[in-house]
Design an enzyme around this catalytic site. Structure first.
Site, short mmCIF file in Angstrom:
data_model
loop_
_atom_site.label_atom_id
_atom_site.label_comp_id
_atom_site.label_asym_id
_atom_site.label_seq_id
_atom_site.Cartn_x
_atom_site.Cartn_y
_atom_site.Cartn_z
CB CYS A 30 40.85 27.25 -3.43
SG CYS A 30 39.58 28.13 -3.09
CB CYS A 33 39.70 24.96 -0.88
SG CYS A 33 38.15 26.03 -2.12
#
Length: 124
Positions: A30, A33
């Site tokens: 991600c 993230c």
């Protein structure tokens, strides 16, 4: 304080045995993230009284499902074992600091009263 990794085995104990716990649900693949991770880590150094925890949604799929995570990163905050904040999306540092200050400033007697009132409401 640096961040700690949580698992299904350590989640409940961590949330119930600390005053304030911030949980970052993330995954290695991600991009947002990865951009949020240093912001979260930096904030952990400024707030030694707060537990900063990370949950890898790939490794802890059942825990992520139980927390109803549908988008990552998702930040959840617990105070006195009560979920007081949950929001998907990477936050900039100043926004994260503002959320932490709001959580620290909560009147937990009021929060507990609202939780009890909601629990007493019949299902619609």
């Amino acid at each position: 304080m640096s961040t700690v990794e949580l698992t299904a085995e350590t989640f409940e104990k961590t949330v119930t045995s600390n005053d304030i716990v911030l949980v970052d649900f993330w995954a290695e693949w991600c991009g947002p993230c990865k951009r949020f991770a240093p912001v979260f880590e930096e904030s952990s150094k400024k707030h030694p009284d707060v537990v900063f925890a990370k949950i890898d949604t790939e490794a802890e799929q059942q825990l992520a499902a139980a927390a109803q995570i549908t988008s990552i990163p998702t930040l959840m905050a617990f105070r006195d074992s009560i979920l007081v904040f949950s929001q998907p999306g990477a936050l900039p540092g100043p926004a994260l600091e503002g959320i932490i200050e709001q959580i620290k400033g909560l009147d937990m007697d009021d929060v507990r009263a609202k939780v009890a009132s909601q629990a007493a409401q019949p299902e619609a």
